[in-house]
Design a protein around this motif. Structure first.
Motif, PDB file in Angstrom:
ATOM      1  N   PRO A 180      40.660  49.216  39.168  1.00  0.00           N
ATOM      2  CA  PRO A 180      40.602  50.644  39.735  1.00  0.00           C
ATOM      3  C   PRO A 180      41.907  51.274  39.954  1.00  0.00           C
ATOM      4  N   SER A 181      42.009  52.610  40.143  1.00  0.00           N
ATOM      5  CA  SER A 181      43.246  53.142  40.308  1.00  0.00           C
ATOM      6  C   SER A 181      43.571  53.154  41.581  1.00  0.00           C
ATOM      7  N   ASP A 182      42.828  52.701  42.626  1.00  0.00           N
ATOM      8  CA  ASP A 182      43.200  52.754  44.026  1.00  0.00           C
ATOM      9  C   ASP A 182      42.889  51.258  44.262  1.00  0.00           C
ATOM     10  N   PRO A 183      43.744  50.451  45.092  1.00  0.00           N
ATOM     11  CA  PRO A 183      43.623  49.309  45.628  1.00  0.00           C
ATOM     12  C   PRO A 183      42.335  48.757  46.388  1.00  0.00           C
ATOM     13  N   GLU A 184      42.174  50.009  47.429  1.00  0.00           N
ATOM     14  CA  GLU A 184      41.130  49.862  48.224  1.00  0.00           C
ATOM     15  C   GLU A 184      39.557  49.513  47.559  1.00  0.00           C
ATOM     16  N   ASP A 185      39.535  50.256  46.210  1.00  0.00           N
ATOM     17  CA  ASP A 185      38.515  50.040  45.557  1.00  0.00           C
ATOM     18  C   ASP A 185      37.887  48.929  45.206  1.00  0.00           C
ATOM     19  N   LEU A 186      38.998  47.706  45.133  1.00  0.00           N
ATOM     20  CA  LEU A 186      38.609  46.169  45.020  1.00  0.00           C
ATOM     21  C   LEU A 186      37.759  45.867  45.982  1.00  0.00           C
ATOM     22  N   LEU A 187      37.950  45.869  47.160  1.00  0.00           N
ATOM     23  CA  LEU A 187      36.965  45.332  48.194  1.00  0.00           C
ATOM     24  C   LEU A 187      35.791  46.128  48.206  1.00  0.00           C
ATOM     25  N   ARG A 188      35.719  47.396  47.945  1.00  0.00           N
ATOM     26  CA  ARG A 188      34.488  48.096  47.636  1.00  0.00           C
ATOM     27  C   ARG A 188      33.519  47.540  46.472  1.00  0.00           C
ATOM     28  N   ARG A 189      34.055  46.731  45.647  1.00  0.00           N
ATOM     29  CA  ARG A 189      33.241  46.072  44.753  1.00  0.00           C
ATOM     30  C   ARG A 189      32.273  45.006  45.259  1.00  0.00           C
ATOM     31  N   LEU A 190      32.469  44.351  46.407  1.00  0.00           N
ATOM     32  CA  LEU A 190      32.078  43.432  47.009  1.00  0.00           C
ATOM     33  C   LEU A 190      30.875  43.715  47.693  1.00  0.00           C
ATOM     34  N   ARG A 191      29.641  42.708  48.190  1.00  0.00           N
ATOM     35  CA  ARG A 191      28.614  43.001  48.832  1.00  0.00           C
ATOM     36  C   ARG A 191      29.307  43.471  50.047  1.00  0.00           C
ATOM     37  N   LYS A 192      28.294  44.176  50.806  1.00  0.00           N
ATOM     38  CA  LYS A 192      28.972  44.339  52.376  1.00  0.00           C
ATOM     39  C   LYS A 192      29.275  43.528  53.173  1.00  0.00           C
TER      40      LYS A 192
ATOM     41  N   ALA B 134      48.660  44.459  41.145  1.00  0.00           N
ATOM     42  CA  ALA B 134      48.492  44.793  39.712  1.00  0.00           C
ATOM     43  C   ALA B 134      48.079  46.461  39.733  1.00  0.00           C
ATOM     44  N   VAL B 135      47.150  46.695  40.537  1.00  0.00           N
ATOM     45  CA  VAL B 135      46.692  48.201  40.640  1.00  0.00           C
ATOM     46  C   VAL B 135      47.834  48.845  41.006  1.00  0.00           C
ATOM     47  N   ARG B 136      48.593  48.666  42.058  1.00  0.00           N
ATOM     48  CA  ARG B 136      49.955  49.335  42.234  1.00  0.00           C
ATOM     49  C   ARG B 136      50.816  49.588  41.217  1.00  0.00           C
ATOM     50  N   GLU B 137      50.889  48.723  40.454  1.00  0.00           N
ATOM     51  CA  GLU B 137      51.778  48.730  39.100  1.00  0.00           C
ATOM     52  C   GLU B 137      51.282  49.588  38.103  1.00  0.00           C
ATOM     53  N   GLY B 138      49.910  49.879  38.167  1.00  0.00           N
ATOM     54  CA  GLY B 138      49.222  50.574  37.158  1.00  0.00           C
ATOM     55  C   GLY B 138      48.827  49.806  36.023  1.00  0.00           C
ATOM     56  N   LEU B 139      48.395  48.531  36.325  1.00  0.00           N
ATOM     57  CA  LEU B 139      47.890  47.641  35.318  1.00  0.00           C
ATOM     58  C   LEU B 139      46.281  47.969  35.002  1.00  0.00           C
ATOM     59  N   ARG B 140      45.604  47.667  33.837  1.00  0.00           N
ATOM     60  CA  ARG B 140      44.304  47.913  33.489  1.00  0.00           C
ATOM     61  C   ARG B 140      43.501  46.830  33.710  1.00  0.00           C
ATOM     62  N   TRP B 141      44.052  45.620  33.616  1.00  0.00           N
ATOM     63  CA  TRP B 141      43.074  44.374  33.583  1.00  0.00           C
ATOM     64  C   TRP B 141      43.615  43.235  34.391  1.00  0.00           C
ATOM     65  N   PHE B 142      42.796  42.300  34.872  1.00  0.00           N
ATOM     66  CA  PHE B 142      43.274  41.135  35.513  1.00  0.00           C
ATOM     67  C   PHE B 142      42.596  40.257  34.950  1.00  0.00           C
ATOM     68  N   ASP B 143      43.185  39.238  34.117  1.00  0.00           N
ATOM     69  CA  ASP B 143      42.588  38.284  33.591  1.00  0.00           C
ATOM     70  C   ASP B 143      42.561  36.959  34.427  1.00  0.00           C
ATOM     71  N   PHE B 144      41.352  36.569  34.638  1.00  0.00           N
ATOM     72  CA  PHE B 144      41.136  35.187  35.375  1.00  0.00           C
ATOM     73  C   PHE B 144      41.248  33.958  34.397  1.00  0.00           C
TER      74      PHE B 144
ATOM     75  N   ALA C  26      33.637  34.911  39.433  1.00  0.00           N
ATOM     76  CA  ALA C  26      32.456  36.061  39.186  1.00  0.00           C
ATOM     77  C   ALA C  26      32.345  37.042  40.114  1.00  0.00           C
ATOM     78  N   ARG C  27      32.751  36.702  41.573  1.00  0.00           N
ATOM     79  CA  ARG C  27      32.862  37.877  42.515  1.00  0.00           C
ATOM     80  C   ARG C  27      33.746  39.027  42.029  1.00  0.00           C
ATOM     81  N   TRP C  28      34.834  38.627  41.734  1.00  0.00           N
ATOM     82  CA  TRP C  28      36.033  39.619  41.523  1.00  0.00           C
ATOM     83  C   TRP C  28      36.036  40.379  40.153  1.00  0.00           C
ATOM     84  N   SER C  29      35.296  39.603  39.090  1.00  0.00           N
ATOM     85  CA  SER C  29      35.633  40.210  37.548  1.00  0.00           C
ATOM     86  C   SER C  29      34.309  41.118  37.382  1.00  0.00           C
ATOM     87  N   THR C  30      34.662  41.855  36.284  1.00  0.00           N
ATOM     88  CA  THR C  30      33.525  42.988  36.024  1.00  0.00           C
ATOM     89  C   THR C  30      32.956  42.737  34.647  1.00  0.00           C
TER      90      THR C  30
END
Length: 369
Positions: free
Chosen positions: A159-171, A299-309, A318-322
């Motif tokens: 995402p464009s905002d690092p905070e959005d990474l955690l929002r992808r997880l279940r509550k 990686a988000v702060r540096e403006g990267l588009r992908w994180f390859d596991f 699986a939890r973090w990938s899209t």
């Protein structure tokens, strides 16, 4: 089009500037097709492999490069950068629209080679246009081709905002990750930092190697970084990567010592996560997952588009990938000994799959009773 083979480290190295120029014309080319990765691999594994790089020019300009290697025993030709180093997303360095004709030209150069070597092994190709182009080229020549079922390689679109990474997880999971990071920082005084410079590579890798070994010893295993040749490969490659600005060795420290490390490389819009390790004493905090989150945030702060596991279907990926890409291995042969070897291997693989399925069915039936 001119197609030719390079068979010495010196001749391959002479193409380095053109290789970089070709990569610049092929957006999204993986880390594992760069001259830094491939030339380091040739150098460190010179006692096991000999270079065989197929190059293609048109109007004097390099338009394609296929880094291969001959095993010293002469029995197999394979991608450079896969054995020992575990490179993924291997294949031709070329623009997508050139794949068909370049793989066809490559097959023409390889046919005489396969009269001497038994098998051509193309491991860790991304399923899709390149696999199809390579297979069509082999089929046109009547080669026997066997394809693997495929290995998962999860990736995360960032995402464009690092905070959005955690929002992808279940509550519930999101709250748990936040609690563990807060507790690690407040109770243990933990802090995260990143090594990027060539001068710190040696120290950083010693931290990674020690923590990787500690993690796997706690599971009764040695891990994958115990091999001194692999360590030498990583040391040499990491120094080259640092000089190019790609190295990101993330370290977590607590109680005055390193307790976790994650090795990644930032290049061409993608963070490639290669290895990690952590101190089992801090297992309750999930240091490994917190390092992954920190690496993704950087990686988000540096403006990267992908994180390859990279390859592997571990649950945390699986939890973090899209999405998931599939890595396929093609094996081809054109002479009787190689054809027989591939057919026997395919038969044995099919028998193993059927046996596993039958055993799984028997266990389910027993459970039902």
């Amino acid at each position: 089009m001119e197609a030719f083979a390079l068979e010495t480290l010196e001749s391959v190295g002479s193409l380095r500037a053109e290789w970089d120029d070709l990569l610049a014309r092929c957006p999204g080319s993986p880390l594992f097709r760069t001259p830094e990765w491939v030339l380091t691999w040739y150098e460190v594994l010179a006692d096991r492999f000999r270079p065989l790089v197929l190059a293609f020019r048109e109007s004097g300009r390099l338009i394609g490069l296929l880094p291969l290697a001959r095993r010293r025993d002469g029995r197999r030709i394979e991608f450079a950068g896969e054995a020992l180093a575990s490179g993924d997303h291997l294949g031709l360095v070329a623009r997508a629209e050139e794949l068909d004709r370049l793989w066809d030209a490559a097959a023409g150069l390889l046919e005489p080679e396969l009269r001497r070597a038994r098998v051509l092994r193309l491991a860790m190709l991304d399923r899709g246009p390149e696999v199809e182009a390579a297979r069509r080229a082999a089929d046109r020549r009547g080669w026997t081709v066997v394809a693997s079922a495929g290995i998962e390689a999860p990736v995360a679109r960032l995402p464009s905002d690092p905070e959005d990474l955690l929002r992808r997880l279940r509550k519930k999971r999101r709250a748990d990750v936040r609690r563990r990071r807060r507790d690690l920082e407040q109770r243990e005084g933990a802090a995260f930092s990143t090594i990027t410079g060539a001068e710190d590579v040696g120290t950083g890798l010693e931290i990674l190697f020690a923590l990787h070994a500690a993690r796997w010893r706690s599971r009764g295993s040695e891990g994958t970084l115990g091999d001194p040749v692999k360590r030498r490969f990583l040391g040499t490659f990491c120094r080259s990567a640092a000089e190019r600005g790609w190295l990101r060795l993330h370290v977590c420290r607590a109680r005055g010592r390193p307790i976790g490390a994650l090795l990644a490389f930032h290049r061409d819009g993608t963070a490639s996560y290669l290895q990690s390790g952590w101190d089992p004493e801090f297992r309750r905090y999930g240091v490994g997952e917190l390092l992954v989150l920190f690496g993704m945030e950087e990686a988000v702060r540096e403006g990267l588009r992908w994180f390859d596991f990279l390859r592997g279907d571990e649950p945390y990926k699986a939890r973090w990938s899209t999405e998931t890409r599939t890595l396929v291995t093609l094996e081809a042969a054109c002479r009787l000994p190689g054809r027989a070897e591939l057919r026997l291997r395919a038969l044995a693989s099919g028998l193993r799959r059927r046996l596993r399925a039958r055993l799984a069915g028997d266990r389910r039936a027993e459970g039902g009773r």
